[in-house]
Scaffold this active site. Structure first.
Site, PDB file in Angstrom:
ATOM      1  N   LYS A  27     -55.948  57.779  35.197  1.00 45.22           N
ATOM      2  CA  LYS A  27     -56.053  56.339  35.445  1.00 45.22           C
ATOM      3  C   LYS A  27     -55.047  55.571  34.575  1.00 45.22           C
ATOM      4  O   LYS A  27     -54.473  56.137  33.641  1.00 45.22           O
ATOM      5  CB  LYS A  27     -57.478  55.857  35.168  1.00 45.22           C
ATOM      6  CG  LYS A  27     -57.900  55.938  33.708  1.00 45.22           C
ATOM      7  CD  LYS A  27     -59.290  55.376  33.524  1.00 45.22           C
ATOM      8  CE  LYS A  27     -59.664  55.360  32.060  1.00 45.22           C
ATOM      9  NZ  LYS A  27     -60.854  54.573  31.785  1.00 45.22           N
TER      10      LYS A  27
ATOM     11  N   ARG B 262     -72.329  49.925  29.958  1.00 46.08           N
ATOM     12  CA  ARG B 262     -71.146  49.533  30.706  1.00 46.08           C
ATOM     13  C   ARG B 262     -71.534  49.815  32.157  1.00 46.08           C
ATOM     14  O   ARG B 262     -72.580  49.341  32.591  1.00 46.08           O
ATOM     15  CB  ARG B 262     -69.963  50.395  30.204  1.00 46.08           C
ATOM     16  CG  ARG B 262     -68.635  49.806  30.374  1.00 46.08           C
ATOM     17  CD  ARG B 262     -67.569  50.582  29.604  1.00 46.08           C
ATOM     18  NE  ARG B 262     -67.217  51.867  30.192  1.00 46.08           N
ATOM     19  CZ  ARG B 262     -66.089  52.520  29.957  1.00 46.08           C
ATOM     20  NH1 ARG B 262     -65.190  52.012  29.141  1.00 46.08           N
ATOM     21  NH2 ARG B 262     -65.835  53.683  30.498  1.00 46.08           N
TER      22      ARG B 262
ATOM     23  N   TYR C 141     -36.028  34.687  17.072  1.00 48.16           N
ATOM     24  CA  TYR C 141     -36.844  33.472  17.178  1.00 48.16           C
ATOM     25  C   TYR C 141     -37.629  33.198  15.892  1.00 48.16           C
ATOM     26  O   TYR C 141     -38.141  34.129  15.265  1.00 48.16           O
ATOM     27  CB  TYR C 141     -37.891  33.649  18.280  1.00 48.16           C
ATOM     28  CG  TYR C 141     -37.382  33.589  19.681  1.00 48.16           C
ATOM     29  CD1 TYR C 141     -36.614  32.524  20.140  1.00 48.16           C
ATOM     30  CD2 TYR C 141     -37.702  34.594  20.579  1.00 48.16           C
ATOM     31  CE1 TYR C 141     -36.177  32.469  21.455  1.00 48.16           C
ATOM     32  CE2 TYR C 141     -37.276  34.554  21.894  1.00 48.16           C
ATOM     33  CZ  TYR C 141     -36.504  33.486  22.326  1.00 48.16           C
ATOM     34  OH  TYR C 141     -36.092  33.440  23.616  1.00 48.16           O
TER      35      TYR C 141
ATOM     36  N   MET D 234     -39.214  38.722  24.413  1.00 46.46           N
ATOM     37  CA  MET D 234     -39.740  39.205  25.690  1.00 46.46           C
ATOM     38  C   MET D 234     -38.990  40.456  26.168  1.00 46.46           C
ATOM     39  O   MET D 234     -39.585  41.420  26.636  1.00 46.46           O
ATOM     40  CB  MET D 234     -39.637  38.090  26.738  1.00 46.46           C
ATOM     41  CG  MET D 234     -40.411  38.371  27.994  1.00 46.46           C
ATOM     42  SD  MET D 234     -40.228  37.054  29.210  1.00 46.46           S
ATOM     43  CE  MET D 234     -41.062  35.692  28.434  1.00 46.46           C
TER      44      MET D 234
HETATM   45  C1  LIG Z   1     -65.436  57.297  32.471  1.00 55.85           C
HETATM   46  C2  LIG Z   1     -64.377  57.930  31.644  1.00 55.85           C
HETATM   47  N1  LIG Z   1     -64.345  59.274  31.550  1.00 55.85           N
HETATM   48  C3  LIG Z   1     -63.402  59.899  30.814  1.00 55.85           C
HETATM   49  C4  LIG Z   1     -62.437  59.193  30.131  1.00 55.85           C
HETATM   50  C5  LIG Z   1     -61.425  59.942  29.313  1.00 55.85           C
HETATM   51  O1  LIG Z   1     -61.554  59.662  27.954  1.00 55.85           O
HETATM   52  P1  LIG Z   1     -60.549  60.287  26.884  1.00 55.85           P
HETATM   53  O2  LIG Z   1     -59.224  59.661  27.191  1.00 55.85           O
HETATM   54  O3  LIG Z   1     -61.072  59.846  25.575  1.00 55.85           O
HETATM   55  O4  LIG Z   1     -60.535  61.734  27.110  1.00 55.85           O
HETATM   56  C6  LIG Z   1     -62.444  57.800  30.199  1.00 55.85           C
HETATM   57  C7  LIG Z   1     -61.447  57.034  29.458  1.00 55.85           C
HETATM   58  O5  LIG Z   1     -61.500  55.873  29.183  1.00 55.85           O
HETATM   59  C8  LIG Z   1     -63.436  57.149  30.982  1.00 55.85           C
HETATM   60  O6  LIG Z   1     -63.481  55.812  31.075  1.00 55.85           O
END
Ligand SMILES: Cc1ncc(COP(=O)(O)O)c(C=O)c1O
Length: 381
Positions: free
Chosen positions: A38, A136, A273, A321
């Site tokens: 992700k 969460r 700046y 920037m």
């Molecule tokens: C639901 C979930 N699982 C797994 C992970 C992976 O975590 P890590 O990067 O600490 O291994 C994350 C990371 O934010 C997560 O949100």
């Protein structure tokens, strides 16, 4: 728009595959490994990372959004993929068509999926996220019971997995809250899922993988460790307190730029700046085409350094920037377009994500995920 080459990110295929082997060796052959890609693979480049990762011993990919999932499919990456984040009700059908697995914790979502399954005559596998204390995403006891009744009565929905996520496993050497959440997970599993067979249970992030085999169940979800970074100092300390061998993780990412101008700046001149830096000698200043737009935080003004010819060059004045300025007065033979390392190794020197995180009062996760996705990711073998 053309991809900018003013600064770019290099990804080491070798180190990525090595980290995957390290995690695989910890969990063994039987347990499934989900690589969390992700947020543009934590800034590393989602498509590049997923493509390399699947050459290793990886079973699943984890994304945050439907957009990320569709981007994988558009790039012909068909591995089992779980969307960890929320998918709007209007996007659920696309997720089903793309065979993206969904994390569910709302009755509205399962009802909508049930209707979709009925219409498209498809069996839809889902993963229920259980609330164990992070507060969460996740569903609590009473609501969970109703949700499961609905899922079990739906001919279209198939419970494929159950999961939870630890709140306090990275930032501490006291793992009592993680233990509490694990106990909660087991208790709720016993209460609500005892008749389920072939469930994929998954709870473990990298810190849990490194510290607690009892969190592995059928699958682990590893992110930061795959990228060669430790979840925190506390995780490393906990590892040694537990008497465990400290696995060697190798950073995968190097962030580079090249010198866009060299100028001789006289003693007693201001730089950048706000006139926050004033030279104390005749100086040679390198103008570097990278700034906070690219993800180089403004908080690094006057405090960080970059690597030029394998030596440290301090950043002078405010981060702009699109530009930063580095003092190369003490480095010999510096030329226009010489390569500069912003994060990573050059010669014997290294700037780590942990070091930069310390400067910015943040964590390595934020440093790497903040690198602008529009920058080119170059895979090195
Ligand atoms: C639901 C979930 N699982 C797994 C992970 C992976 O975590 P890590 O990067 O600490 O291994 C994350 C990371 O934010 C997560 O949100």
């Amino acid at each position: 728009m053309r991809v900018s080459h003013l600064n770019w990110v290099e990804i080491s295929e070798k180190n990525l595959l090595r980290n995957i082997s390290v995690i695989r060796n910890l969990i063994g052959r039987e347990i499934k490994l989900m690589v969390v890609v992700k947020s543009n693979a934590y800034g590393h480049g989602m498509i590049e990372v997923a493509t390399i990762a699947l050459k290793g011993s990886v079973d699943w990919l984890g994304v945050n959004s439907i957009e990320e999932g569709i981007a994988l499919r558009d790039n012909k990456i068909d591995a089992p993929t779980l969307i960890l984040g929320y998918v709007p009700l209007t996007d659920l059908e696309d997720a089903v068509h793309q065979n993206l697995r969904l994390t569910v914790y709302n009755m509205e979502t399962v009802r909508a999926l049930d209707a979709i399954g009925d219409r498209v005559k498809k069996n839809i596998p889902i993963h229920v996220k259980i609330e164990t204390g992070t507060n969460r995403q996740g569903i609590q006891g009473k609501k969970l019971s109703n949700l499961l009744d609905f899922i079990n009565s739906s001919p279209s929905l198939k419970l494929e997995g159950i999961s939870t996520h630890f709140a306090n496993i990275e930032d501490t050497t006291d793992h009592s809250f993680a233990q509490f959440q694990l106990n909660e997970f087991k208790r709720m599993e016993g209460e609500f899922f005892k008749n389920e067979t072939n469930l994929l249970r998954h709870t473990a992030c990298t810190a849990a993988v490194l510290l607690f085999p009892e969190t592995y169940f059928e699958m682990v979800r590893a992110g930061i460790g795959i990228y060669g970074l430790w979840p925190s100092k506390q995780t490393k300390v906990s590892c040694s307190m537990e008497g465990k061998k400290i696995p060697e993780l190798k950073p995968v990412l190097t962030w580079k730029t090249k010198i866009a101008q060299l100028k001789d700046v006289p003693d007693d001149s201001y730089i950048s700046y706000g006139c926050t830096y004033r030279t104390t000698r005749d100086s040679k200043i390198a103008v570097l085409p990278v700034g906070y737009y690219d993800g180089y935080p403004r908080a690094f003004s006057n405090v960080s350094y970059v690597l030029v010819k394998g030596r440290r060059a301090p950043v002078r004045g405010r981060v702009c920037m699109n530009i930063i300025l580095a003092d190369v007065t003490d480095i010999q033979d510096v030329k226009l377009e010489d390569e500069v390392v912003l994060l990573g190794k050059q010669g014997e020197e290294e700037i780590t994500a942990d070091y930069l995180a310390g400067l910015g009062g943040t964590i390595n996760y934020e440093i790497v995920t903040s690198i602008n996705p529009s920058l080119k990711r170059v895979v090195t073998k």
